[in-house]
Design a protein around this motif. Structure first.
Motif, PDB file in Angstrom:
ATOM      1  N   TRP A 160      28.432  48.922  27.671  1.00  0.00           N
ATOM      2  CA  TRP A 160      28.693  48.989  29.121  1.00  0.00           C
ATOM      3  C   TRP A 160      27.484  48.618  29.957  1.00  0.00           C
ATOM      4  O   TRP A 160      27.595  47.874  30.925  1.00  0.00           O
ATOM      5  CB  TRP A 160      29.209  50.391  29.503  1.00  0.00           C
ATOM      6  CG  TRP A 160      30.666  50.491  29.206  1.00  0.00           C
ATOM      7  CD1 TRP A 160      31.220  50.718  27.991  1.00  0.00           C
ATOM      8  CD2 TRP A 160      31.750  50.303  30.124  1.00  0.00           C
ATOM      9  NE1 TRP A 160      32.596  50.690  28.092  1.00  0.00           N
ATOM     10  CE2 TRP A 160      32.939  50.444  29.397  1.00  0.00           C
ATOM     11  CE3 TRP A 160      31.825  50.036  31.491  1.00  0.00           C
ATOM     12  CZ2 TRP A 160      34.196  50.324  29.970  1.00  0.00           C
ATOM     13  CZ3 TRP A 160      33.079  49.926  32.083  1.00  0.00           C
ATOM     14  CH2 TRP A 160      34.252  50.065  31.321  1.00  0.00           C
ATOM     15  N   THR A 163      26.707  44.846  29.675  1.00  0.00           N
ATOM     16  CA  THR A 163      27.767  44.048  30.296  1.00  0.00           C
ATOM     17  C   THR A 163      27.722  44.180  31.819  1.00  0.00           C
ATOM     18  O   THR A 163      27.870  43.188  32.548  1.00  0.00           O
ATOM     19  CB  THR A 163      29.133  44.475  29.718  1.00  0.00           C
ATOM     20  OG1 THR A 163      29.099  44.302  28.303  1.00  0.00           O
ATOM     21  CG2 THR A 163      30.270  43.639  30.288  1.00  0.00           C
ATOM     22  N   GLN A 164      27.495  45.406  32.297  1.00  0.00           N
ATOM     23  CA  GLN A 164      27.399  45.593  33.754  1.00  0.00           C
ATOM     24  C   GLN A 164      26.271  44.720  34.327  1.00  0.00           C
ATOM     25  O   GLN A 164      26.432  44.086  35.375  1.00  0.00           O
ATOM     26  CB  GLN A 164      27.138  47.065  34.089  1.00  0.00           C
ATOM     27  CG  GLN A 164      26.948  47.352  35.580  1.00  0.00           C
ATOM     28  CD  GLN A 164      28.247  47.309  36.389  1.00  0.00           C
ATOM     29  OE1 GLN A 164      29.135  48.118  36.183  1.00  0.00           O
ATOM     30  NE2 GLN A 164      28.360  46.339  37.313  1.00  0.00           N
ATOM     31  N   GLN A 165      25.155  44.667  33.607  1.00  0.00           N
ATOM     32  CA  GLN A 165      24.032  43.852  34.073  1.00  0.00           C
ATOM     33  C   GLN A 165      24.432  42.379  34.164  1.00  0.00           C
ATOM     34  O   GLN A 165      24.125  41.689  35.128  1.00  0.00           O
ATOM     35  CB  GLN A 165      22.883  44.047  33.088  1.00  0.00           C
ATOM     36  CG  GLN A 165      21.552  43.536  33.561  1.00  0.00           C
ATOM     37  CD  GLN A 165      20.546  43.566  32.416  1.00  0.00           C
ATOM     38  OE1 GLN A 165      20.573  44.471  31.563  1.00  0.00           O
ATOM     39  NE2 GLN A 165      19.678  42.564  32.378  1.00  0.00           N
ATOM     40  N   ASP A 168      26.679  41.788  37.108  1.00  0.00           N
ATOM     41  CA  ASP A 168      25.903  41.725  38.352  1.00  0.00           C
ATOM     42  C   ASP A 168      25.177  40.386  38.478  1.00  0.00           C
ATOM     43  O   ASP A 168      25.193  39.756  39.528  1.00  0.00           O
ATOM     44  CB  ASP A 168      24.879  42.872  38.404  1.00  0.00           C
ATOM     45  CG  ASP A 168      25.570  44.234  38.496  1.00  0.00           C
ATOM     46  OD1 ASP A 168      26.768  44.273  38.848  1.00  0.00           O
ATOM     47  OD2 ASP A 168      24.920  45.251  38.195  1.00  0.00           O
ATOM     48  N   ASN A 212      36.486  47.661  36.995  1.00  0.00           N
ATOM     49  CA  ASN A 212      35.526  48.765  37.107  1.00  0.00           C
ATOM     50  C   ASN A 212      34.153  48.237  37.537  1.00  0.00           C
ATOM     51  O   ASN A 212      33.564  48.724  38.497  1.00  0.00           O
ATOM     52  CB  ASN A 212      35.449  49.478  35.750  1.00  0.00           C
ATOM     53  CG  ASN A 212      34.387  50.563  35.719  1.00  0.00           C
ATOM     54  OD1 ASN A 212      33.206  50.301  35.901  1.00  0.00           O
ATOM     55  ND2 ASN A 212      34.817  51.800  35.498  1.00  0.00           N
ATOM     56  N   MET A 213      33.662  47.235  36.829  1.00  0.00           N
ATOM     57  CA  MET A 213      32.282  46.774  37.061  1.00  0.00           C
ATOM     58  C   MET A 213      32.132  46.027  38.373  1.00  0.00           C
ATOM     59  O   MET A 213      31.034  45.915  38.907  1.00  0.00           O
ATOM     60  CB  MET A 213      31.824  45.919  35.879  1.00  0.00           C
ATOM     61  CG  MET A 213      31.705  46.738  34.608  1.00  0.00           C
ATOM     62  SD  MET A 213      30.996  45.812  33.271  1.00  0.00           S
ATOM     63  CE  MET A 213      30.894  47.115  32.034  1.00  0.00           C
TER      64      MET A 213
END
Ligand code: ASP
Ligand code: MG
Length: 418
Positions: A160, A163-165, A168, A212-213
């Motif tokens: 997570w 992947t979030q990075q 972004d 979500n992200m």
């Protein structure tokens, strides 16, 4: 922004891909997740199996069918965008063909993922090119550059934080610069750039991770049905649409085996309170179903029928009680075999569980359990679950069938039927 997911059935033919473009014509600030076309994933599974069995010619022949089908679809849909799209498709074909000429030396699941992931890459290339052809400007991205996973092939887990990075760094700027970003569901990659998949039907989940992200306003799943129904309309002609559901009910439905939405999909949405719409892509004017966290009106009875069930009857060998120790042993077996019972019942000297009829696992389970139980297996059963039941509906649905086992709470009744 919003996230739309189109399943395999919504891109399974020329007309349907045109319908996707129709739905997207006036959209912007949108991320679109698409599955492999129609039954492509099944076809690619066969390629992987033949390759792993050492039947290279057969694998190549099956793969050629997949290639032809995609090239033909692209030819039908594209004019000015054709050559660029064809080149992209050929590059993906080559990736797989290189592998097919090798000899398998690693685990089957590794090869499965390297081959099967191509389905989503091909379908999204074609849809993205067609949207361009229709002047619906969009940006195609390879989700393997964004979704980092572990290397548990065929059932990979998302990293997570990483992947979030990437979302972004890569996806947010692209969404700011383009009306629509098109990408794949179901697939990801390890830190060594090996392709992975998230489990069959995983595209709903991919879309929910993006929602979500990206803090989406909502996610929509476009299906070939009017929305979420209270029963499978193929089995129950009186099935009705449920206009509003909450996350908990959907999780319960998935738990009991309703094939509504991939069970992992809800959590990423629930965590951020993002509503999920299930919409009919054949008729976008239909309201569909909304799933959210707010209070909902009373629900109709929700019916889930699981066919091909078996009962495993376990009896203690010496009339001793079936206590914590033996139940613990049994649950350890369920875990080891990744074979979860759909229903269990504990008696004084017996333990009964209802399982899917998967011969290989069943045999292993029965054999291991025979160390501490007398085991009998009863086959040819079905498991009927009714949530929000009323007595009349139980009578109607059970009709002439014999009830072998019944469990009931105020909310849910489960019946094993012969
Ligand atoms: N194409 C994959 C499958 O058929 C993933 C999906 O459709 O969600 O399982
Ligand atoms: Mg699908």
């Amino acid at each position: 922004m919003r996230v739309f997911k189109f399943g395999g059935a919504s891109v399974s033919s020329i007309d349907r891909i045109k319908q996707v473009a129709h739905i997207l014509r006036n959209e912007s600030d949108l991320l679109v997740v698409i599955s492999a076309m129609g039954k492509t994933t099944n076809a690619l599974e066969k390629v992987a199996e033949q390759f792993y069995a050492g039947n290279r010619d057969e694998a190549l022949a099956l793969f050629k069918q997949v290639k032809d089908q995609h090239i033909n679809t692209a030819k039908y849909l594209l004019v000015t965008e054709y050559l660029a799209c064809e080149q992209a498709l050929i590059n993906f074909f080559t990736e797989v063909e290189w592998l097919l000429y090798d000899k398998p030396v690693r685990h089957f699941d590794y090869y499965y993922d390297q081959i099967v992931c191509i389905g989503e890459l091909l379908s999204t290339c074609i849809v993205s090119a067609f949207l361009n052809e229709e002047k619906i400007s969009n940006k195609w991205i390879d989700v393997r550059d964004v979704f980092r996973t572990d290397d548990l092939f065929r059932d990979a887990t998302i990293d997570w934080a990483f992947t979030q990075q990437k979302v972004d760094e890569l996806v947010k700027p692209l969404l700011a610069q383009n009306r629509i970003v098109v990408t794949q569901g179901f697939i990801g990659a390890t830190d060594e750039n090996e392709s992975t998949t998230l489990g069959r039907e995983g595209s709903d989940y991919s879309a929910a991770i993006f929602a979500n992200m990206l803090d989406a306003d909502y996610q929509a799943i476009w299906k070939d049905v009017a929305g979420v129904m209270n029963a499978d309309p193929k089995k129950y002609p009186n099935a009705e649409l449920i206009p509003v559901l909450n996350y908990n009910e959907v999780i319960e439905m998935a738990y009991y085996g309703a094939q509504v939405i991939h069970p992992k999909t809800i959590k990423p949405l629930q965590n951020k309170g993002i509503p999920l719409y299930v919409k009919c892509f054949l008729d976008p004017s239909l309201p569909g179903t909304v799933i959210h966290n707010k209070p909902i009106p009373a629900l109709p009875p929700i019916i889930v029928l699981k066919e091909s069930q078996v009962l495993l009857h376990l009896k203690s060998k010496d009339f001793s009680f079936v206590g914590e120790h033996s139940v613990l042993q049994l649950y350890k077996l369920f875990e080891q075999l990744a074979f979860r019972p759909n229903l269990t019942q504990n008696g004084a000297i017996s333990f009964t569980c209802c399982l899917d009829d998967r011969s290989e696992k069943l045999e292993q389970l029965a054999l291991a359990a025979a160390d501490f139980f007398d085991v009998t297996v009863e086959k040819g059963l079905r498991l009927l679950t009714i949530r929000h039941y009323v007595p009349e509906i139980i009578a109607t649905l059970v009709a002439q069938q014999k009830i072998v086992l019944q469990q009931q709470t105020p909310e849910t009744v489960q019946l094993v039927l012969h």
